[in-house]
Design a protein around this motif. Sequence first.
Motif, PDB file in Angstrom:
ATOM      1  N   VAL A  60      77.486  49.048  68.862  1.00 21.78           N
ATOM      2  CA  VAL A  60      77.848  50.185  69.703  1.00 21.78           C
ATOM      3  C   VAL A  60      76.580  51.011  69.904  1.00 21.78           C
ATOM      4  CG1 VAL A  60      79.310  52.219  69.954  1.00 21.78           C
ATOM      5  CG2 VAL A  60      80.187  50.198  68.752  1.00 21.78           C
ATOM      6  N   VAL A  61      76.230  51.262  71.170  1.00 22.19           N
ATOM      7  CA  VAL A  61      74.963  51.931  71.452  1.00 22.19           C
ATOM      8  C   VAL A  61      75.200  53.148  72.342  1.00 22.19           C
ATOM      9  CG1 VAL A  61      73.564  49.862  71.182  1.00 22.19           C
ATOM     10  CG2 VAL A  61      74.545  50.393  73.412  1.00 22.19           C
ATOM     11  N   THR A  62      74.309  54.103  72.214  1.00 27.84           N
ATOM     12  CA  THR A  62      74.407  55.337  73.000  1.00 27.84           C
ATOM     13  C   THR A  62      73.412  55.264  74.147  1.00 27.84           C
ATOM     14  OG1 THR A  62      74.985  56.503  70.962  1.00 27.84           O
ATOM     15  CG2 THR A  62      74.426  57.861  72.856  1.00 27.84           C
ATOM     16  N   VAL A  63      73.775  54.523  75.153  1.00 25.95           N
ATOM     17  CA  VAL A  63      72.983  54.416  76.386  1.00 25.95           C
ATOM     18  C   VAL A  63      73.971  54.374  77.536  1.00 25.95           C
ATOM     19  CG1 VAL A  63      71.060  53.185  75.288  1.00 25.95           C
ATOM     20  CG2 VAL A  63      72.932  51.893  76.336  1.00 25.95           C
ATOM     21  N   ALA A  96      79.783  42.644  84.033  1.00 22.89           N
ATOM     22  CA  ALA A  96      79.006  43.657  83.314  1.00 22.89           C
ATOM     23  C   ALA A  96      78.319  43.109  82.072  1.00 22.89           C
ATOM     24  CB  ALA A  96      79.892  44.844  82.938  1.00 22.89           C
ATOM     25  N   ALA A  97      78.034  41.800  82.062  1.00 21.74           N
ATOM     26  CA  ALA A  97      77.371  41.161  80.914  1.00 21.74           C
ATOM     27  C   ALA A  97      78.105  41.438  79.610  1.00 21.74           C
ATOM     28  CB  ALA A  97      75.912  41.623  80.805  1.00 21.74           C
ATOM     29  N   GLY A  98      79.422  41.650  79.700  1.00 19.38           N
ATOM     30  CA  GLY A  98      80.222  41.891  78.505  1.00 19.38           C
ATOM     31  C   GLY A  98      80.156  43.300  77.970  1.00 19.38           C
ATOM     32  N   VAL A  99      79.435  44.192  78.638  1.00 16.21           N
ATOM     33  CA  VAL A  99      79.331  45.582  78.191  1.00 16.21           C
ATOM     34  C   VAL A  99      80.647  46.299  78.481  1.00 16.21           C
ATOM     35  CG1 VAL A  99      78.142  47.782  78.557  1.00 16.21           C
ATOM     36  CG2 VAL A  99      76.836  45.629  78.526  1.00 16.21           C
ATOM     37  N   ASP A 100      81.154  47.033  77.499  1.00 17.76           N
ATOM     38  CA  ASP A 100      82.478  47.655  77.624  1.00 17.76           C
ATOM     39  C   ASP A 100      82.390  49.118  77.185  1.00 17.76           C
ATOM     40  OD1 ASP A 100      85.161  48.191  77.873  1.00 17.76           O
ATOM     41  OD2 ASP A 100      85.821  46.460  76.686  1.00 17.76           O
ATOM     42  N   GLU A 101      82.975  49.995  77.981  1.00 18.91           N
ATOM     43  CA  GLU A 101      82.990  51.414  77.607  1.00 18.91           C
ATOM     44  C   GLU A 101      84.401  51.918  77.331  1.00 18.91           C
ATOM     45  OE1 GLU A 101      81.198  53.626  80.759  1.00 18.91           O
ATOM     46  OE2 GLU A 101      82.487  52.774  82.319  1.00 18.91           O
ATOM     47  N   SER A 102      85.374  50.994  77.211  1.00 16.72           N
ATOM     48  CA  SER A 102      86.736  51.413  76.861  1.00 16.72           C
ATOM     49  C   SER A 102      86.911  51.381  75.341  1.00 16.72           C
ATOM     50  CB  SER A 102      87.766  50.490  77.523  1.00 16.72           C
ATOM     51  OG  SER A 102      87.644  49.171  77.029  1.00 16.72           O
ATOM     52  N   ASN A 103      87.822  52.209  74.839  1.00 17.12           N
ATOM     53  CA  ASN A 103      88.122  52.279  73.404  1.00 17.12           C
ATOM     54  C   ASN A 103      86.871  52.477  72.554  1.00 17.12           C
ATOM     55  OD1 ASN A 103      90.950  51.994  73.631  1.00 17.12           O
ATOM     56  ND2 ASN A 103      90.744  49.774  73.839  1.00 17.12           N
ATOM     57  N   THR A 104      85.993  53.340  73.042  1.00 19.99           N
ATOM     58  CA  THR A 104      84.815  53.718  72.267  1.00 19.99           C
ATOM     59  C   THR A 104      84.495  55.175  72.575  1.00 19.99           C
ATOM     60  OG1 THR A 104      82.526  53.100  71.719  1.00 19.99           O
ATOM     61  CG2 THR A 104      83.166  52.958  74.042  1.00 19.99           C
ATOM     62  N   ILE A 105      83.746  55.810  71.711  1.00 18.68           N
ATOM     63  CA  ILE A 105      83.435  57.234  71.860  1.00 18.68           C
ATOM     64  C   ILE A 105      82.735  57.470  73.197  1.00 18.68           C
ATOM     65  CG2 ILE A 105      82.089  59.139  70.886  1.00 18.68           C
ATOM     66  CD1 ILE A 105      82.416  57.786  68.152  1.00 18.68           C
ATOM     67  N   PRO A 106      83.123  58.501  73.958  1.00 15.44           N
ATOM     68  CA  PRO A 106      82.453  58.799  75.231  1.00 15.44           C
ATOM     69  C   PRO A 106      80.943  58.905  75.048  1.00 15.44           C
ATOM     70  CG  PRO A 106      84.431  60.124  75.014  1.00 15.44           C
ATOM     71  CD  PRO A 106      84.256  59.426  73.692  1.00 15.44           C
ATOM     72  N   THR A 108      79.105  56.239  74.653  1.00 11.58           N
ATOM     73  CA  THR A 108      78.666  54.999  74.015  1.00 11.58           C
ATOM     74  C   THR A 108      79.276  53.803  74.742  1.00 11.58           C
ATOM     75  OG1 THR A 108      80.517  54.866  72.434  1.00 11.58           O
ATOM     76  CG2 THR A 108      78.590  56.166  71.783  1.00 11.58           C
ATOM     77  N   VAL A 109      78.668  52.664  74.543  1.00  9.22           N
ATOM     78  CA  VAL A 109      79.213  51.414  75.074  1.00  9.22           C
ATOM     79  C   VAL A 109      79.162  50.358  73.977  1.00  9.22           C
ATOM     80  CG1 VAL A 109      78.606  51.860  77.486  1.00  9.22           C
ATOM     81  CG2 VAL A 109      76.958  50.719  75.993  1.00  9.22           C
ATOM     82  N   VAL A 110      80.044  49.372  74.093  1.00  8.79           N
ATOM     83  CA  VAL A 110      80.112  48.292  73.111  1.00  8.79           C
ATOM     84  C   VAL A 110      79.519  47.036  73.731  1.00  8.79           C
ATOM     85  CG1 VAL A 110      81.600  46.957  71.580  1.00  8.79           C
ATOM     86  CG2 VAL A 110      82.209  49.316  72.168  1.00  8.79           C
ATOM     87  N   LEU A 111      78.590  46.409  73.014  1.00  5.03           N
ATOM     88  CA  LEU A 111      77.979  45.154  73.446  1.00  5.03           C
ATOM     89  C   LEU A 111      78.698  43.983  72.799  1.00  5.03           C
ATOM     90  CD1 LEU A 111      74.228  46.167  72.904  1.00  5.03           C
ATOM     91  CD2 LEU A 111      75.703  46.682  74.864  1.00  5.03           C
ATOM     92  N   LEU A 112      78.505  42.803  73.335  1.00  6.05           N
ATOM     93  CA  LEU A 112      79.055  41.617  72.694  1.00  6.05           C
ATOM     94  C   LEU A 112      78.367  41.382  71.350  1.00  6.05           C
ATOM     95  CD1 LEU A 112      79.274  39.071  75.661  1.00  6.05           C
ATOM     96  CD2 LEU A 112      81.134  40.378  74.621  1.00  6.05           C
ATOM     97  N   PRO A 113      79.019  40.662  70.437  1.00  3.09           N
ATOM     98  CA  PRO A 113      78.335  40.315  69.178  1.00  3.09           C
ATOM     99  C   PRO A 113      77.019  39.597  69.456  1.00  3.09           C
ATOM    100  CG  PRO A 113      80.673  39.773  69.048  1.00  3.09           C
ATOM    101  CD  PRO A 113      80.397  40.154  70.479  1.00  3.09           C
ATOM    102  N   GLU A 114      76.072  39.775  68.577  1.00  2.00           N
ATOM    103  CA  GLU A 114      74.766  39.148  68.746  1.00  2.00           C
ATOM    104  C   GLU A 114      74.891  37.628  68.846  1.00  2.00           C
ATOM    105  OE1 GLU A 114      70.766  39.389  69.378  1.00  2.00           O
ATOM    106  OE2 GLU A 114      71.941  41.146  68.804  1.00  2.00           O
ATOM    107  N   ASP A 115      75.735  37.046  67.990  1.00  2.00           N
ATOM    108  CA  ASP A 115      75.978  35.602  67.990  1.00  2.00           C
ATOM    109  C   ASP A 115      77.448  35.393  67.661  1.00  2.00           C
ATOM    110  OD1 ASP A 115      76.236  32.889  67.496  1.00  2.00           O
ATOM    111  OD2 ASP A 115      74.327  32.711  66.440  1.00  2.00           O
ATOM    112  N   PRO A 116      78.327  35.300  68.671  1.00  2.41           N
ATOM    113  CA  PRO A 116      79.767  35.225  68.419  1.00  2.41           C
ATOM    114  C   PRO A 116      80.179  34.045  67.553  1.00  2.41           C
ATOM    115  CG  PRO A 116      79.337  35.743  70.723  1.00  2.41           C
ATOM    116  CD  PRO A 116      78.025  35.378  70.116  1.00  2.41           C
ATOM    117  N   ASP A 117      79.522  32.894  67.697  1.00  2.00           N
ATOM    118  CA  ASP A 117      79.859  31.754  66.840  1.00  2.00           C
ATOM    119  C   ASP A 117      79.529  32.051  65.386  1.00  2.00           C
ATOM    120  OD1 ASP A 117      81.004  29.935  68.646  1.00  2.00           O
ATOM    121  OD2 ASP A 117      79.061  29.170  69.276  1.00  2.00           O
TER     122      ASP A 117
END
Length: 434
Positions: A60-63, A96-106, A108-117
């Motif tokens: 989760v990043v603040t950008v 959106a390259a998997g970037v999601d801003e739902s269900n996270t603190i205003p 911030t955005v949530v990125l996909l896991p670094e390595d999902p496998d």
Amino acid sequence: MAGPAEEPGPAFTVTPVTGLPEVTAGADLATLIADACPDLRAGDILVITSKIVSKAEGRVVTVSREQAIEAETVRVVARRGATTIAQTRHGLVLAAAGVDESNTIPGTVVLLPEDPDESARRLRKALHGRTGVTVGVIVTDTMGRPWRAGQTDNAIGAAGVVPVRDYRGETDTFGNILEVTVAAVADEIAAAADLVKGKSRQVPVAVVRGLAGLVTEQDGPGARALIRAAEEDMFRLGSADVPLARRTVRAFTPEPVDAGVVRRAVATALTAPAPHHSEPWRFVILESAAARTALLDAMREAWIGDLRRDGFSEEQIGRRIRRGEPLRAAPLIIVPCLVTDAAHEYPDERRSAAEQAMFTVSMGAAVQNLLIALAVDGLGSAWISSTLFCADVAARAMDLPAGWRPMGAVAVGRPAERARPRPPRDPGDFLLMR
């Protein structure tokens, strides 16, 4: 003789896992899931929304969303309005390259896991250590699909689950050999689990029970096995890729060029803009080796004569002549020709020159369309300007109708080597704003 009919698949259940708390960075997902699902059994498949995996892993990043999308994107496939379809470094193609801003603190955005496998493998191992049972794990994310409305969950990470089921070589009920049937099992399970999960319900985990035959002792290849190799992907080029698909290719295989592909490329060339509603483009297709050799030998002699008159040494002439070798190596040559019989006549030289320039620009647009269409069909090409310097010689060698002016030549064939990366260019270096 028909082979045995395939047995009906096993009955299975999909159960939501409720009672999970809000997941934050550093959370022990295995403990949270094991506590919320105390009756977990061997052979179960846990289907987990990637968002809670990302949150636990601190993704989760603040950008701004736009900055995050740019950072996570390795290739823009398509854009329309505010929507970007992009390929990530995982090889996934999604909005959106998997970037999601739902269900996270205003903010911030949530990125996909670094390595999902790898995330799925770690979680599977931790659950086994916590519960003593062997389960499969699928990490999912929501994706849209070309030609289909709506979104569905797909597997982006997997461990201990057969990701694809290959039916090729088996027979159907009529004895026909199946040649292309490969089932995306992990995606099917992900979509089934999404029926009981969902963002609005705040249920990020489901248990699929009854498919123990798809659960493996080893972690297996993971969801990466579901990503189609670029060379096998007929739909790899998105709208943003198409103009960039054209690359100059100078080495070709001897494989013949499909005439249907050439006709489609010429049809695309004919969509170029043209002055006065004219159709000033013609294309000469040199399919036979004899026709290609006749043209290239005639141009070569003309070029050598010009270079000698200009005072070049034989060594210098040899180096320049070698620049035309892509045309000799190509299994097909297309010579675009310009016809300007629709050009207006003017009494002064300035307007006459501008009139001819309009037609030349139109020819350039048609050639670019041709090159792009060839690239989209998997063919390489190289536009060589040689015929412009000996138009009369080239016209005679090809026995062209009167008024057809050769505008270079295009070598066409299957690429024998990978094109070198394009050097980065800043559009700002080519702009003048007023």
